[in-house]
Structure formats: C-alpha cells, structure tokens
Design a protein around this motif. Structure first.
Motif, PDB file in Angstrom:
ATOM      1  N   THR A 172      -4.649   5.621   9.054  1.00  0.00           N
ATOM      2  CA  THR A 172      -4.304   5.299  10.440  1.00  0.00           C
ATOM      3  C   THR A 172      -4.030   3.814  10.575  1.00  0.00           C
ATOM      4  OG1 THR A 172      -6.608   4.880  11.093  1.00  0.00           O
ATOM      5  CG2 THR A 172      -5.836   7.163  11.190  1.00  0.00           C
ATOM      6  N   GLY A 173      -3.919   3.359  11.830  1.00  0.00           N
ATOM      7  CA  GLY A 173      -3.655   1.947  12.095  1.00  0.00           C
ATOM      8  C   GLY A 173      -4.907   1.092  12.134  1.00  0.00           C
ATOM      9  N   GLN A 174      -6.071   1.659  11.768  1.00  0.00           N
ATOM     10  CA  GLN A 174      -7.285   0.850  11.724  1.00  0.00           C
ATOM     11  C   GLN A 174      -7.162  -0.223  10.657  1.00  0.00           C
ATOM     12  OE1 GLN A 174      -9.881   4.576  11.568  1.00  0.00           O
ATOM     13  NE2 GLN A 174     -11.228   3.121  12.581  1.00  0.00           N
ATOM     14  N   VAL A 175      -7.882  -1.322  10.835  1.00  0.00           N
ATOM     15  CA  VAL A 175      -7.772  -2.465   9.936  1.00  0.00           C
ATOM     16  C   VAL A 175      -8.090  -2.075   8.497  1.00  0.00           C
ATOM     17  CG1 VAL A 175      -8.743  -4.714   9.350  1.00  0.00           C
ATOM     18  CG2 VAL A 175      -8.207  -4.187  11.723  1.00  0.00           C
ATOM     19  N   ILE A 176      -9.186  -1.337   8.280  1.00  0.00           N
ATOM     20  CA  ILE A 176      -9.581  -1.008   6.905  1.00  0.00           C
ATOM     21  C   ILE A 176      -8.528  -0.132   6.221  1.00  0.00           C
ATOM     22  CG2 ILE A 176     -12.053  -1.280   7.281  1.00  0.00           C
ATOM     23  CD1 ILE A 176     -12.252   1.743   7.571  1.00  0.00           C
ATOM     24  N   TYR A 177      -7.891   0.765   6.978  1.00  0.00           N
ATOM     25  CA  TYR A 177      -6.869   1.615   6.383  1.00  0.00           C
ATOM     26  C   TYR A 177      -5.592   0.830   6.122  1.00  0.00           C
ATOM     27  CZ  TYR A 177      -9.631   5.833   7.246  1.00  0.00           C
ATOM     28  OH  TYR A 177     -10.594   6.792   7.229  1.00  0.00           O
ATOM     29  N   LEU A 178      -5.252  -0.062   7.046  1.00  0.00           N
ATOM     30  CA  LEU A 178      -4.041  -0.861   6.860  1.00  0.00           C
ATOM     31  C   LEU A 178      -4.203  -1.807   5.670  1.00  0.00           C
ATOM     32  CD1 LEU A 178      -1.266  -1.307   7.935  1.00  0.00           C
ATOM     33  CD2 LEU A 178      -2.163  -2.878   9.644  1.00  0.00           C
ATOM     34  N   GLU A 179      -5.374  -2.403   5.526  1.00  0.00           N
ATOM     35  CA  GLU A 179      -5.649  -3.245   4.352  1.00  0.00           C
ATOM     36  C   GLU A 179      -5.584  -2.421   3.070  1.00  0.00           C
ATOM     37  OE1 GLU A 179      -8.563  -6.741   6.193  1.00  0.00           O
ATOM     38  OE2 GLU A 179      -9.436  -5.024   5.152  1.00  0.00           O
ATOM     39  N   LYS A 180      -6.148  -1.228   3.100  1.00  0.00           N
ATOM     40  CA  LYS A 180      -6.140  -0.351   1.922  1.00  0.00           C
ATOM     41  C   LYS A 180      -4.724  -0.010   1.508  1.00  0.00           C
ATOM     42  CE  LYS A 180      -7.871   4.181   0.399  1.00  0.00           C
ATOM     43  NZ  LYS A 180      -6.589   4.871   0.228  1.00  0.00           N
ATOM     44  N   VAL A 181      -3.889   0.364   2.479  1.00  0.00           N
ATOM     45  CA  VAL A 181      -2.506   0.726   2.188  1.00  0.00           C
ATOM     46  C   VAL A 181      -1.745  -0.460   1.597  1.00  0.00           C
ATOM     47  CG1 VAL A 181      -0.310   1.316   3.283  1.00  0.00           C
ATOM     48  CG2 VAL A 181      -2.370   2.598   3.861  1.00  0.00           C
ATOM     49  N   LEU A 182      -1.920  -1.641   2.165  1.00  0.00           N
ATOM     50  CA  LEU A 182      -1.228  -2.831   1.670  1.00  0.00           C
ATOM     51  C   LEU A 182      -1.637  -3.170   0.245  1.00  0.00           C
ATOM     52  CD1 LEU A 182      -1.371  -5.076   4.865  1.00  0.00           C
ATOM     53  CD2 LEU A 182       0.697  -4.180   3.795  1.00  0.00           C
ATOM     54  N   ASN A 183      -2.928  -3.077  -0.041  1.00  0.00           N
ATOM     55  CA  ASN A 183      -3.400  -3.390  -1.397  1.00  0.00           C
ATOM     56  C   ASN A 183      -2.954  -2.348  -2.405  1.00  0.00           C
ATOM     57  OD1 ASN A 183      -5.348  -5.874  -1.573  1.00  0.00           O
ATOM     58  ND2 ASN A 183      -5.829  -4.909   0.380  1.00  0.00           N
ATOM     59  N   GLU A 184      -2.948  -1.084  -2.008  1.00  0.00           N
ATOM     60  CA  GLU A 184      -2.508  -0.039  -2.933  1.00  0.00           C
ATOM     61  C   GLU A 184      -1.011  -0.100  -3.183  1.00  0.00           C
ATOM     62  OE1 GLU A 184      -5.955   3.348  -2.063  1.00  0.00           O
ATOM     63  OE2 GLU A 184      -3.946   3.577  -1.206  1.00  0.00           O
ATOM     64  N   ALA A 185      -0.264  -0.645  -2.240  1.00  0.00           N
ATOM     65  CA  ALA A 185       1.189  -0.732  -2.399  1.00  0.00           C
ATOM     66  C   ALA A 185       1.621  -1.995  -3.131  1.00  0.00           C
ATOM     67  CB  ALA A 185       1.867  -0.668  -1.031  1.00  0.00           C
ATOM     68  N   PHE A 186       0.967  -3.128  -2.855  1.00  0.00           N
ATOM     69  CA  PHE A 186       1.431  -4.408  -3.383  1.00  0.00           C
ATOM     70  C   PHE A 186       0.414  -5.137  -4.264  1.00  0.00           C
ATOM     71  CE2 PHE A 186       3.586  -3.820   0.776  1.00  0.00           C
ATOM     72  CZ  PHE A 186       4.891  -3.724   0.310  1.00  0.00           C
ATOM     73  N   ASN A 187      -0.790  -4.636  -4.358  1.00  0.00           N
ATOM     74  CA  ASN A 187      -1.846  -5.345  -5.103  1.00  0.00           C
ATOM     75  C   ASN A 187      -2.620  -4.339  -5.949  1.00  0.00           C
ATOM     76  OD1 ASN A 187      -3.356  -7.524  -5.908  1.00  0.00           O
ATOM     77  ND2 ASN A 187      -4.537  -7.703  -4.027  1.00  0.00           N
ATOM     78  N   ILE A 188      -1.898  -3.616  -6.796  1.00  0.00           N
ATOM     79  CA  ILE A 188      -2.451  -2.452  -7.487  1.00  0.00           C
ATOM     80  C   ILE A 188      -3.488  -2.810  -8.549  1.00  0.00           C
ATOM     81  CG2 ILE A 188      -0.419  -1.030  -7.074  1.00  0.00           C
ATOM     82  CD1 ILE A 188       0.554  -1.723  -9.846  1.00  0.00           C
ATOM     83  N   THR A 189      -3.546  -4.060  -8.993  1.00  0.00           N
ATOM     84  CA  THR A 189      -4.524  -4.440 -10.017  1.00  0.00           C
ATOM     85  C   THR A 189      -5.899  -4.714  -9.427  1.00  0.00           C
ATOM     86  OG1 THR A 189      -3.914  -6.782  -9.865  1.00  0.00           O
ATOM     87  CG2 THR A 189      -2.717  -5.430 -11.458  1.00  0.00           C
ATOM     88  N   LYS A 190      -6.005  -4.775  -8.101  1.00  0.00           N
ATOM     89  CA  LYS A 190      -7.282  -5.046  -7.440  1.00  0.00           C
ATOM     90  C   LYS A 190      -7.810  -3.775  -6.781  1.00  0.00           C
ATOM     91  CE  LYS A 190      -6.924  -9.540  -8.195  1.00  0.00           C
ATOM     92  NZ  LYS A 190      -7.838 -10.297  -9.056  1.00  0.00           N
ATOM     93  N   GLU A 191      -9.132  -3.623  -6.806  1.00  0.00           N
ATOM     94  CA  GLU A 191      -9.765  -2.478  -6.158  1.00  0.00           C
ATOM     95  C   GLU A 191     -10.241  -2.895  -4.766  1.00  0.00           C
ATOM     96  OE1 GLU A 191     -13.404   0.732  -6.859  1.00  0.00           O
ATOM     97  OE2 GLU A 191     -12.912  -0.743  -8.398  1.00  0.00           O
ATOM     98  N   TYR A 192      -9.738  -2.228  -3.754  1.00  0.00           N
ATOM     99  CA  TYR A 192     -10.070  -2.589  -2.379  1.00  0.00           C
ATOM    100  C   TYR A 192     -11.406  -1.997  -1.967  1.00  0.00           C
ATOM    101  CZ  TYR A 192      -9.945  -2.793   2.704  1.00  0.00           C
ATOM    102  OH  TYR A 192     -10.280  -3.015   4.018  1.00  0.00           O
ATOM    103  N   ASP A 193     -12.238  -2.827  -1.347  1.00  0.00           N
ATOM    104  CA  ASP A 193     -13.538  -2.401  -0.824  1.00  0.00           C
ATOM    105  C   ASP A 193     -13.601  -2.777   0.648  1.00  0.00           C
ATOM    106  OD1 ASP A 193     -16.127  -1.807  -0.178  1.00  0.00           O
ATOM    107  OD2 ASP A 193     -17.053  -2.956  -1.795  1.00  0.00           O
TER     108      ASP A 193
END
Length: 220
Positions: free
Chosen positions: A51-72
C-alpha cells in the motif's frame, strides 16, 4: 505470503493436460506459453500486497532499486542511513510560530467580589526565548525560525521526501547542494528522472501526495 495465493504452475499445468498428451515436449511448450501469465499473476499479487504506507513504500523502493540491501521496517532513520537504505522522511515545511509581548506571558490580577486580589500566574510560552549570552553559552539552544508570509505563498513543499544513498544514484537533477554522481558495480544505478522511478512512486503513494527526491552521503 499466504499459501492459497502460491500456485505451483508446473504441477497445475500437468493436472490440466489430458493423460494421453502428457509428453515432456508438450509440457515444456505449454509451460513456455504460460510464462507471461505466470509473470502477470506474480506482479499483480505483489502490487496487491503493498500500500501507500511508508514502510511498504520504502520496501518497494529498496526491492526495486537497492536489491543488495535487506530492508527492515523496524530500523530508525539513523540506522537506515548507516545501512545505505532508501528511506522516506517528512516534509520540511516550517511550522507556524508566534511572538508575544512580555506582558502577555502573565495573567492579569483578579479581584474577587470580597475585594481580595488574586495575583496573576506566569503563563508558559509556546517556545523558549534565549538572549545572545544564553545562546552562545549553550550551543544546543537552537534559534527559533520565524516563517515569512512568502514561505507559505511562494514556496511549494512536497508532502514527503525520498532519501537515496549516493552510491545508488546517477545522472542527478535534484537540488544543487545535494548533487553528486556515483555508481555501484553491484547494482543498477537509479536515474531519478527516469519514468520507471516516478511510475513506481506514483503507483504506490497515496493520491494527492507529492514527493521530492534527495541524495544523502553515507558516513565513511
């Protein structure tokens, strides 16, 4: 992910093929034809789970453009910066501040019907005011910023800010004081002017919300 949303495509395809046609070549051919539907199903399912929640938006951005890092999502902003994650912060729009006369800090004395005078009490100011000597003795006392009328009428502020580590960003067109140029051989660099970057943000963010992209430098 819930088990009922996970489809075993090869097994499902095998069940749907009549026994007489269950040949290896036929199954591989049908699997190839099924690949676009499989990809479309996974993409739609992924979008439905965010959804548009901050944690989900951060997760989507990291999975799309920052794949070497694990988002927490439980990390603080400081920890996200140390780990080189893409994160979201609030807008920088200045808050309203008011100035009061010295006499406005005190309540007026009241006189009761019996003629007794009740001395007025000290009012708590909305913010602490420091004189020059007090400010320079304690550097932690930050001066109060008084927003001008132009700050609210001539300046447009984004609803939230997206911070991207400099190691991921290339071909920047964001504020000059934050401009830089770097790349990471392990990941594909983000072009903040690309249609893919903005399409992803606009798809997940809440309707009517605006954003601004910023670069930050990781401590060495």
């Amino acid at each position: 992910m819930n088990k009922y949303t996970v489809l075993k495509w090869e097994k499902l395809l095998l069940w749907l093929i009549p026994p007489i046609l269950r040949k290896r070549t036929h199954a591989v051919w049908l699997n190839t034809l099924l690949a676009p539907l499989h990809s479309l199903y996974e993409n739609i399912l992924y979008k439905m789970q965010h959804t548009g929640q901050v944690i989900y938006l951060e997760k989507v951005l990291n999975e799309a453009f920052n794949i070497t890092k694990e988002y927490d999502p439980n990390l603080s902003i400081q920890e996200k910066r140390k780990r080189g994650l893409i994160y979201i912060d609030e807008s920088v729009k200045p808050s309203l501040q008011y100035l009061y006369l010295h006499k406005e800090y005190y309540e007026k004395d009241e006189v009761t019907p019996e003629g007794k005078i009740i001395k007025g009490k000290l009012r708590m100011p909305l913010f602490t005011i420091f004189n020059n000597d007090e400010y320079y003795k304690n550097k932690n006392n930050k001066p109060v910023y008084l927003a001008h009328f132009d700050d609210y009428t001539k300046v447009s502020y984004a609803n939230f800010r997206v911070f991207i580590p400099e190691i991921l960003v290339q071909n920047l067109t964001i504020p000059a004081e934050l401009n830089g140029n770097a790349s990471n051989p392990e990941t594909e660099a983000i072009n903040v002017t690309s249609i893919e970057y903005h399409n992803l943000l606009n798809f997940y963010k809440l309707a009517g919300k605006s954003y601004a992209s910023y670069l930050y430098y990781m401590a060495t």
